[in-house]
Design a protein around this motif. Structure first.
Motif, PDB file in Angstrom:
ATOM      1  N   TYR A 332      48.895  27.574  45.342  1.00 11.17           N
ATOM      2  CA  TYR A 332      48.050  28.567  46.114  1.00 11.17           C
ATOM      3  C   TYR A 332      47.402  29.723  45.264  1.00 11.17           C
ATOM      4  CZ  TYR A 332      49.433  26.823  50.720  1.00 11.17           C
ATOM      5  OH  TYR A 332      49.691  25.964  51.850  1.00 11.17           O
ATOM      6  N   ALA A 333      48.058  30.185  44.330  1.00 10.86           N
ATOM      7  CA  ALA A 333      47.504  31.131  43.483  1.00 10.86           C
ATOM      8  C   ALA A 333      46.364  30.602  42.571  1.00 10.86           C
ATOM      9  CB  ALA A 333      48.647  31.685  42.659  1.00 10.86           C
ATOM     10  N   LYS A 334      46.515  29.329  42.055  1.00 10.32           N
ATOM     11  CA  LYS A 334      45.439  28.902  41.155  1.00 10.32           C
ATOM     12  C   LYS A 334      44.219  28.197  42.021  1.00 10.32           C
ATOM     13  CE  LYS A 334      48.397  27.355  37.162  1.00 10.32           C
ATOM     14  NZ  LYS A 334      49.231  26.418  36.560  1.00 10.32           N
ATOM     15  N   VAL A 365      44.825  34.666  36.061  1.00  8.17           N
ATOM     16  CA  VAL A 365      43.674  33.734  35.585  1.00  8.17           C
ATOM     17  C   VAL A 365      42.691  33.810  36.748  1.00  8.17           C
ATOM     18  CG1 VAL A 365      45.318  32.216  34.539  1.00  8.17           C
ATOM     19  CG2 VAL A 365      44.729  31.781  36.959  1.00  8.17           C
ATOM     20  N   ASN A 366      42.811  34.522  37.770  1.00 11.17           N
ATOM     21  CA  ASN A 366      41.704  34.502  38.792  1.00 11.17           C
ATOM     22  C   ASN A 366      41.094  35.808  38.568  1.00 11.17           C
ATOM     23  OD1 ASN A 366      40.927  31.932  40.684  1.00 11.17           O
ATOM     24  ND2 ASN A 366      43.487  32.366  40.337  1.00 11.17           N
ATOM     25  N   THR A 397      47.545  38.062  29.734  1.00 13.39           N
ATOM     26  CA  THR A 397      46.309  37.155  30.220  1.00 13.39           C
ATOM     27  C   THR A 397      45.747  38.105  31.334  1.00 13.39           C
ATOM     28  OG1 THR A 397      47.403  35.063  29.821  1.00 13.39           O
ATOM     29  CG2 THR A 397      45.750  34.949  31.392  1.00 13.39           C
ATOM     30  N   ALA A 398      46.443  38.676  32.129  1.00 11.89           N
ATOM     31  CA  ALA A 398      45.829  39.366  33.304  1.00 11.89           C
ATOM     32  C   ALA A 398      44.993  40.641  32.711  1.00 11.89           C
ATOM     33  CB  ALA A 398      46.982  40.101  34.128  1.00 11.89           C
ATOM     34  N   CYS A 399      45.482  41.415  31.517  1.00 10.70           N
ATOM     35  CA  CYS A 399      45.126  42.410  30.992  1.00 10.70           C
ATOM     36  C   CYS A 399      43.515  41.817  30.510  1.00 10.70           C
ATOM     37  CB  CYS A 399      45.681  43.080  30.046  1.00 10.70           C
ATOM     38  SG  CYS A 399      47.249  43.776  30.665  1.00 10.70           S
ATOM     39  N   ASN A 400      43.632  40.690  29.860  1.00  6.46           N
ATOM     40  CA  ASN A 400      42.497  39.902  29.071  1.00  6.46           C
ATOM     41  C   ASN A 400      41.301  39.664  30.107  1.00  6.46           C
ATOM     42  OD1 ASN A 400      41.040  38.556  27.547  1.00  6.46           O
ATOM     43  ND2 ASN A 400      42.337  37.168  26.699  1.00  6.46           N
ATOM     44  N   HIS A 401      41.748  38.988  31.105  1.00  9.16           N
ATOM     45  CA  HIS A 401      40.581  38.477  32.095  1.00  9.16           C
ATOM     46  C   HIS A 401      39.975  39.703  32.895  1.00  9.16           C
ATOM     47  CE1 HIS A 401      41.403  34.118  32.337  1.00  9.16           C
ATOM     48  NE2 HIS A 401      42.096  34.503  31.181  1.00  9.16           N
TER      49      HIS A 401
END
Length: 570
Positions: A332-334, A365-366, A397-401
């Motif tokens: 669901y998250a993806k 990633v979203n 990854t959260a910080c990156n996106h």
């Protein structure tokens, strides 16, 4: 009606492409084995002839059957200690039960005791008892003891040979396994399967295939092991060829092939096979099937099918399993359904680190960086769950996106406070984060200081950052540094060519295009997927394989005309 009929009901707005959900009642649960067993034990304890060997063996095997290992041991020891007990005298069946008890409970110390009692009671030359000792030691990994018992046996059965071969194969001692396998007077299917499985686990498909071809009688285990082996080695073509050739398939076979497709980045094929499984009347997806197919659904964004699987999970009462819940959260998250992801997440009774990772990564990633960090903080502060390497990759990854540079630096620095040593994936996230933020000098410093060699992913990421910043000199410098590493993929050439073009260095553009031509470089073709009525379609740039390609092309041209008109009037 006498018997309930199994019906398949269409979901709202579903199509024949979506597997239909059988709404069936589960069989009524029987009274628990423990309650029934308590009555049996009470009856045994009040029997005047309870010391009879046959009855005592039966009671011991009953304890073993419901995993009451301590009770089984206590009963045997009590009978042996009982003064004046003339009725009970351990026989071969007693020691077969005790040997199985040791393997089931992984009791190494107990296995030595059993062996001692076998010798004291004079059963060391009994074929069945000796074979059970070989099997016991082999399953416990005590191969020296297993071979010693085997060598001292006056006669050996096919089961004795198989027990020793399986033991060596299971523990990866392939030279010994093959030596005894070749010496076997007659090789049975179990021995072949053990050898094939061992070769599969070490990635030696040549020898595994040779033994498979040599087998006169193959069972479903033989076929499934080979399918698994080819999938593990990335050869899904051969795996599917064998899968289609199987004379009989069980659910394990289907699960192996579905999982193999997903692991080899072929989610569409995984979903197609999952849909084929729905047509098998005697088989029904289990938890293994579900956790294998949900990641494929997530990768393709096939939300309709994901909703169907979720409903199936609820009806079959699989929703309390942590691994199923985790796979649902991830799916669901993806797919961008964060409300559903959070609802499933909150409903999971026991959340493991992987469960938290699924939600954090899905948000990351979203582009929901702050939300991902908040979930991570709940994991640390409220749940007191320890993060692992995957958690920290998701956080970075959260910080990156989301461009959270300071937040990323903080958590990268604090990783070691959690006892996690940064790996190349974590350095890659930091380099990409700094590069996207335009901090090229700091990104290059991190790249130079990391205890790993630069890989192709990090190099491509850094060059892309140089492209955003139009920093031609730094891009050339890093390419020169990595010249001998053979990391120059087609995308890197294209990035540098575009940088030269933006700087109007046309001579360098021509030179770079010449290099690309000499290396037969081509840009990787982009691909998109769309879920229509439960059927997932993939579209690669420039292809014309879709059966309605002409209609799609006409529609796109009409849209383009309308877009141009709107632009003219703006």
């Amino acid at each position: 009606m006498g018997e309930k009929e199994q019906t398949k009901t269409l979901l709202p707005n579903s199509s024949p492409h979506v597997p239909q959900l059988p709404f069936t009642d589960s069989p009524p649960r029987l009274a628990t084995q423990t309650i029934s067993f308590d009555h049996a034990r009470q009856l045994f304890d009040h029997m005047p002839e309870k010391d009879d060997t046959f009855i005592s063996n039966t009671m011991m095997r009953a304890h073993l059957g419901i995993r009451q290992y301590d009770e089984c041991w206590d009963l045997y020891r009590g009978l042996m200690r009982k003064v004046g007990c003339r009725s009970f005298s351990p026989d071969g069946y007693t020691f077969l039960t005790l040997a199985k008890l040791c393997t089931s409970s992984l009791d190494v110390w107990g296995s030595q005791q059993v062996h001692d009692h076998v010798v004291k009671q004079g059963f060391e030359h009994n074929l069945y008892v000796s074979t059970s000792l070989v099997d016991m030691y082999a399953k416990l990994g005590l191969m020296d003891c297993a071979q010693k018992v085997f060598d001292e046996m006056p006669e050996r059965s096919q089961v004795s040979w198989t027990a020793l071969v399986c033991g060596y194969a299971k523990h990866g001692e392939m030279d010994n396994a093959r030596m005894f396998f070749d010496r076997m007077p007659k090789k049975d299917t179990a021995a072949f399967n053990a050898m094939i499985d061992a070769y599969v686990k070490v990635g030696d498909m040549t020898r595994a295939s040779s033994l498979f071809d040599e087998m006169s009688e193959k069972n479903v285990v033989s076929w499934s092991s080979m399918v698994d082996g080819y999938c593990s080695n990335g050869n899904t073509f051969m795996a599917r060829k064998l899968f289609d050739s199987m004379p009989h398939k069980n659910l394990i076979s289907w699960n192996t092939m579905i999982k193999g497709y997903y692991q080899n980045k072929q989610p569409n094929e995984a979903l197609n096979l999952f849909q084929e499984l729905q047509l098998e009347p005697s088989l029904e997806p289990d938890i293994v099937t579900i956790v294998s197919v949900l990641p494929a659904i997530a990768d393709l964004g096939a939300l309709d099918l994901g909703n169907w699987v979720h409903e199936f999970i609820i009806i079959k009462k699989m929703n309390k399993a942590t691994n199923v819940g985790t796979a649902l959260v991830d799916m669901y998250a993806k797919c961008g359904e964060f409300t559903k992801a959070r609802r499933v997440f909150d409903s999971i009774p026991t959340k493991e680190t992987t469960t938290w990772n699924a939600l954090i990564h899905g948000l990351a990633v979203n582009g929901y960086g702050n939300e991902a960090i908040n979930v991570f903080l709940d994991m640390l502060n409220k749940s007191k769950t320890e993060p692992n390497e995957i958690t920290m990759t998701a956080v970075l990854t959260a910080c990156n996106h989301s461009g959270l540079v300071d937040e990323g630096k903080k958590w990268f620095k604090w990783m070691q406070d959690f006892g996690i040593v940064p790996k190349i994936e974590h350095y890659g996230c930091m380099i990409d984060l700094l590069g996207r933020a335009g901090c090229l000098e700091e990104a290059e410093r991190v790249m130079d200081d990391m205890p790993f060699e630069v890989n192709d992913i990090i190099l491509t990421s850094f060059l892309s950052a140089c492209g955003y910043a139009k920093d031609v000199k730094r891009a050339e410098s890093i390419l020169n540094k990595t010249h001998d590493m053979e990391l120059h993929n087609d995308g890197n050439y294209i990035t540098l060519r575009n940088l030269y073009a933006k700087d109007r260095r046309w001579g360098d553009v021509e030179e770079m295009m010449g290099v690309m031509r000499s290396n037969s470089s081509r840009k990787e073709v982009g691909c998109s997927v769309i879920d229509v009525g439960g059927q997932v379609w993939g579209f690669a740039a420039g292809d014309r394989f879709h059966p309605q390609w002409s209609t799609i092309k006409s529609m796109l041209e009409m849209l383009l005309i309308h877009m141009k008109k709107e632009t003219m009037f703006d």
